[in-house]
Design an enzyme around this catalytic site. Structure first.
Site, mmCIF file in Angstrom:
data_model
loop_
_atom_site.group_PDB
_atom_site.id
_atom_site.type_symbol
_atom_site.label_atom_id
_atom_site.label_comp_id
_atom_site.label_asym_id
_atom_site.label_seq_id
_atom_site.Cartn_x
_atom_site.Cartn_y
_atom_site.Cartn_z
ATOM 1 N N GLY A 22 0.834 -1.204 0.000
ATOM 2 C CA GLY A 22 0.000 0.000 0.000
ATOM 3 C C GLY A 22 0.864 1.248 0.000
ATOM 4 N N ALA A 41 1.178 2.687 12.831
ATOM 5 C CA ALA A 41 0.480 2.663 14.115
ATOM 6 C C ALA A 41 -0.395 1.432 14.305
ATOM 7 C CB ALA A 41 -0.379 3.926 14.250
ATOM 8 N N GLU A 67 7.532 2.559 9.163
ATOM 9 C CA GLU A 67 8.129 3.535 8.255
ATOM 10 C C GLU A 67 9.492 4.037 8.722
ATOM 11 O OE1 GLU A 67 4.376 5.969 6.645
ATOM 12 O OE2 GLU A 67 4.378 5.565 8.777
HETATM 13 MO MO1 MOS Z 1 1.805 5.114 5.266
HETATM 14 S S1 MOS Z 1 2.196 6.688 3.976
HETATM 15 O O1 MOS Z 1 1.355 5.941 6.673
HETATM 16 O O2 MOS Z 1 0.591 4.244 4.476
#
Ligand code: MOS
Length: 749
Positions: A243, A518, A709
C-alpha cells in the site's frame, strides 16, 4: 504468561497461502455475471473536452456501455475532512475540464477485459488545449503559505530564545552556518498489486472486493459517494499487495467500478494498468527544501531554519520531522505549496514528510559536521533532543523512552565506524572503486489510534482475534496470532486472525487506515484486553450453561485453553461442543485516549557503505546497518522485514526513483516498471538490522511503538552522506545518478 511468543521470530501465518497462490486478492474475484471496465485517460495536460467520438468503441464486440463526461456516472461530492488534504476531491467524469495528463475521461464496460481495452483504444477526444503548467521547479518561487488547516501541519512555526529578535538574527549570530537546498522529484508508490476493485450491488447494498489499507474508512468513503448508510457498504480485502500510503484513500477507478456496477446491475471489475496507476491514484509530491543550520564552534546548534515547498499540504517535511530531530533554542519551520500545477493528485507515501524532511536535515547535519571537523555521530550526540520543541515551553513534553544515542553507539560498533578516515575521497579500492561511509539518524512519531478488537472462542478449539484492519504485507495477521497466543496461552496454530473486512469490529482504520506505522502499536495491546474480557465471558458461559460440566461451579478459572474448578477440567473446544456455544467472547475497544505527559517516538540510526566507480560513477550500496529503538518488538521477523523494506525504500529515492514529468504536458514519461527505476535485489546488500529492547510502558502496557516507516526515515541521507564521503561530491538533488556524479565538481553542489 510464560513462553510468550512476543519478540519471537514467527513466520508469517499467511505465508503458505501466499506462496501457494491460495491467497485471494481483490482482482482475483470473478462473481457470476461479471463485466470489465477499462479506463480512458486524457492525453493532454490542460484544456477542455470539446467532444468525444465513442461510435467505433460502441460497435466493438462485447461492449456494453461507455461512460464519459457526456454520459457520466452519478457520484455525490466529497465531504470536507481529513481526506481532503490527501485525496482527489473532484469526482471522475464530473466535468469536461482536463487538469492533468492521465486524468480519467472515460470508462468502457465490456464482457471481457480485452474487449474493454481494445474498445477504449478506439475512442477519440477533441480537446481545446491550453498550455500545461507542470514543472514543479518552475513554480517553487511562487509557492504560497497554505490556508490554515485543522491539521497540525503546514503552519509556519518559530521558536526563539529570550531576547532573540528573529531566526535570521539567530543564524547571523551563529559562528558557523551551513545552508543548502535539497530537492526530491515526484515519486510513485508502485505497489505490486494494482488498485483492483470488484463491485457488486444488491439493491442499495454494495459488496466490494477492493484493495485498501483501510476497509472501514473505504466503506465510509464509498457510502458517501453513493449516499447510502456506511453499513450498506461491505469492503473485503483479506490480502493487500503493498500500500505504502497509496491505498489509504479511495481513488477514481474504484468509485467508477462501483458506480458502473450500480448503473448496469451487474458486477464490475476495474483494474487500472500499471501506467494508469501513476495518474489515477495519488503519488508523492516533489519537494524543495532549504535548510540552514547555525552552530557554535563546538557543534551546539543555535538555530535551525527549514523552509519546504511541496505540491500539497499532505507532504510536510518541515514540521513533521524538524520539530522532533535536534535540540535548539531557535527554530523556524515553514511549508509553502505550489498552486495550479497540471499534475495528478498527490497523497501520502511511506513516511510522508519524515522521509523527505530527514533527507534534508540529515544531509545538512553531515555538511555541518564536515564544516566543523567533527564526527557526525558526535555532532548528533551533542544536539540530542530530550523533549518536544513547541513554541510554548509549558507544553513541551519529555520523550518517554528515547535511546537514540544507544542506536548511534551500537550501530557504530557493529558497522566499524571507529576506523573511518573522515577525509572524503580517501579510500580507493581495487578496480577503481571509491569507498565511503555515511550515517544518519531517524525519528518517527509514535501514536495509537482508536480500535476495537473481538476475541472469541469456538467449538473447534480455535480462538478468533478479529479487527477490521488490513495486512499490507506488514505482518499484521501474524502479530494478531502472536498476541492471541500471548493472551490465551494456546499455540499460534489455534489462533485465527480475522482482518480485511469492514464488517469486523472497527480497527485502527476508521479514519486513516493501516498507516502511520500505528497498526500494531494500536491493536496489539487491545488484544490482551479483549482476551481478558473474552475469558470472563467464557467462564460465565461455563458456569451458566446447563449442559456444561462446570455448570454452577465456583472458582472456575481459565488456563492455557482449559477451564477448571480444580475437580473438573475441560478444554474450551470440548466445552463449547457440549454446550452448543459457537462464538463466545468479547469485543473490547481501546478506550479514551488520555492526554499524555510524555512524547512518544521511535528512533533509529542508519550506517551505509557505498562503492562508487571513479570512472563511470556507478554507485553500489555495499553494506547497511540499522539500529532500531521502537520499544517492545512483537514479532522480530516481520519487524525486521519492515525495517529492511524501509531501508530499501531509502535506497530507492537516493539512487533511482524519479517520475520524469514532461514540463510542457505533465505526461509522466516513465510510468512503467522498465523506466521507473526501483532498487532490485541486485541493488540491495544484506541489511544488518538490530532492535534495542526498551519497552515503552508509558506508551502502552505492551510497550510496543510503531516502526513500519522508520527504516525509510534517514536512510536516503545515509546513502547520500556515504556517496559524499566516497567521492567528495555532494549531490543534493535526488536521485544521485552516475551522470550527476560525473558532472558535479568535487566538493560542490
Ligand atoms: Mo503510510 S504513507 O502511513 O501508508
Amino acid at each position: 504468561m510464560t513462553n510468550s511468543p512476543i519478540g519471537s521470530t514467527l513466520n508469517r501465518v499467511d505465508g503458505p497461502d501466499k506462496v501457494t497462490g491460495a491467497a485471494r486478492y481483490a482482482g482475483d474475484e470473478s462473481p457470476t455475471g461479471l463485466v470489465h471496465g477499462h479506463l480512458v485517460l486524457a492525453t493532454i495536460g490542460n484544456g477542455t473536452i470539446r467532444s468525444m467520438d465513442t461510435g467505433a468503441a460502441r460497435d466493438h464486440t462485447g461492449v456494453l456501455e461507455i461512460y464519459t463526461p457526456d454520459n457520466p456516472l452519478p457520484l455525490h461530492g466529497v465531504p470536507p475532512g481529513v481526506a481532503f488534504y490527501f485525496s482527489e476531491t473532484r469526482r471522475p467524469l464530473s466535468d469536461h475540464e482536463v487538469r492533468y495528463h492521465g486524468q480519467i475521461v472515460g470508462l468502457v464496460i465490456a464482457e471481457t477485459p480485452e474487449q474493454a481495452r481494445d474498445a477504449a483504444a478506439l475512442i477519440t477526444v477533441d480537446y481545446e488545449r491550453r498550455p500545461a503548467n507542470a514543472s514543479f521547479r518552475d513554480n517553487v518561487d511562487d509557492a504560497v503559505v497554505p490556508e490554515p488547516t485543522p491539521l497540525p501541519m503546514g503552519l509556519p512555526i518559530t521558536i526563539l530564545a529570550d531576547g532573540v529578535p528573529s531566526i535570521d538574527a539567530a543564524l547571523a549570530a551563529s559562528p558557523v552556518t551551513v545552508t543548502a537546498t535539497y530537492t526530491h522529484p515526484a515519486r510513485h508508490h508502485n505497489a505490486l498489486e494494482p488498485h483492483a476493485a470488484v463491485a457488486t450491488w444488491d439493491g442499495d447494498r454494495l459488496t466490494i472486493h477492493s484493495t485498501t489499507q483501510a476497509p472501514a474508512a473505504h466503506a465510509i468513503e464509498l457510502a458517501q459517494a453513493f449516499a447510502v448508510p456506511a453499513d450498506h457498504v461491505h469492503v473485503v480485502n483479506p490480502h493487500v499487495g503493498g500500500g505504502f500510503g497509496g491505498k489509504a484513500f479511495t481513488w477514481g477507478p474504484t468509485y467508477l467500478a462501483a458506480a458502473a456496477a450500480r448503473r448496469l446491475g451487474r458486477p464490475v471489475k476495474v483494474v487500472p494498468t500499471r501506467e494508469q496507476l501513476h495518474t489515477t491514484t495519488g503519488h508523492r509530491s516533489a519537494a524543495h527544501q532549504t535548510v540552514t543550520l547555525g552552530s557554535s564552534a563546538d557543534g551546539t546548534l543555535n538555530a535551525i531554519r527549514h523552509l519546504s515547498v511541496t505540491q500539497a499540504i499532505g507532504e510536510d517535511p518541515g514540521t513533521r520531522l524538524t520539530m522532533k530531530a535536534y535540540a535548539t533554542e531557535n527554530l523556524h519551520v515553514s511549508l509553502r505549496v505550489t498552486t495550479g500545477l497540471n499534475v495528478p493528485t498527490t497523497t501520502i507515501l511511506r513516511a510522508p514528510g519524515e522521509e523527505t524532511g530527514s533527507f534534508a536535515i540529515e544531509c545538512a547535519m553531515d555538511e555541518l559536521a564536515i564544516e566543523l571537523g567533527l564526527d557526525p555521530i558526535e555532532l548528533r550526540t551533542r544536539n540530542h533532543l530530550t523533549h518536544t520543541l513547541s513554541p510554548d515551553p509549558a507544553t513541551r513534553l519529555p520523550y518517554s523512552n528515547k535511546h537514540l544515542i544507544e542506536c548511534y553507539r551500537l550501530g557504530a560498533r557493529r558497522f566499524g565506524w571507529d576506523t573511518r578516515n573522515p577525509a572524503p575521497r580517501s579510500t580507493l579500492a581495487t578496480g577503481g572503486w571509491l569507498v565511503g561511509t555515511g550515517m544518519a539518524g531517524a525519528v518517527l512519531n509514535a501514536s495509537r489510534a482508536f480500535t476495537a478488537v473481538r476475541v472469541s472462542f469456538r467449538p473447534d478449539g480455535t480462538a478468533a482475534v478479529a479487527t477490521s484492519t488490513a495486512d499490507l504485507g506488514t505482518g499484521m495477521r501474524t502479530v494478531l496470532a502472536i498476541m492471541g497466543t500471548d493472551s490465551l496461552g494456546i499455540p499460534v496454530d489455534r489462533i485465527r486472525p480475522l482482518i480485511g473486512d469492514s464488517r469486523l469490529p472497527v480497527g485502527p482504520d476508521a479514519v486513516y487506515g493501516a498507516q502511520g506505522s500505528a497498526a500494531t502499536a494500536t491493536v496489539a495491546p487491545v488484544v490482551r484486553d479483549a482476551a481478558a474480557d473474552a475469558v470472563e465471558e467464557l467462564i460465565n458461559h461455563a458456569v451458566t450453561e446447563p449442559r456444561s460440566p462446570l455448570h454452577g461451579r465456583d472458582g472456575v478459572r481459565y488456563t492455557a485453553g482449559d477451564l477448571t474448578d480444580g475437580a473438573t477440567t475441560i478444554g474450551f473446544g470440548d466445552l463449547l461442543t457440549t454446550t452448543g456455544g459457537t462464538d463466545v467472547g468479547a469485543t473490547t475497544t481501546s478506550g479514551p485516549v488520555t492526554p499524555p505527559s510524555y512524547a512518544f517516538a521511535s528512533h533509529a540510526a542508519h550506517f551505509c557503505e557505498v562503492r562508487v566507480h571513479r570512472l563511470t560513477g556507478e554507485i553500489r550500496v555495499s553494506r547497511m546497518t540499522t539500529v532500531v529503538d521502537a520499544g517492545t518488538i512483537v514479532n522480530e521477523k516481520t519487524a525486521r522485514n519492515q525495517i529492511v523494506g524501509g531501508v530499501v525504500w531509502g535506497i530507492g529515492p537516493a539512487l533511482f526513483e524519479s517520475a520524469h514529468v514532461e514540463p510542457d504536458t505533465g505526461r509522466i514519461a516513465n510510468a512503467n516498471f522498465a523506466d521507473y527505476l526501483v532498487p532490485v535485489n541486485a541493488d540491495v546488500p544484506d541489511v544488518d538490522v538490530v532492535f534495542l529492547d526498551h519497552p515503552d510502558t508509558n506508551f502502552s502496557p505492551l510497550g510496543a511503538r510503531g516502526l513500519g516507516e522508520l527504516g525509510t526515515v534517514g536512510s536516503a541521507a545515509a546513502v547520500a552522506n556515504a556517496v559524499h564521503h566516497a567521492t567528495g561530491i555532494r549531490v543534493r538533488d535526488l536521485p544521485i545518478t552516475p551522470e550527476k556524479l560525473l558532472t558535479t565538481p568535487t566538493g560542490q553542489a
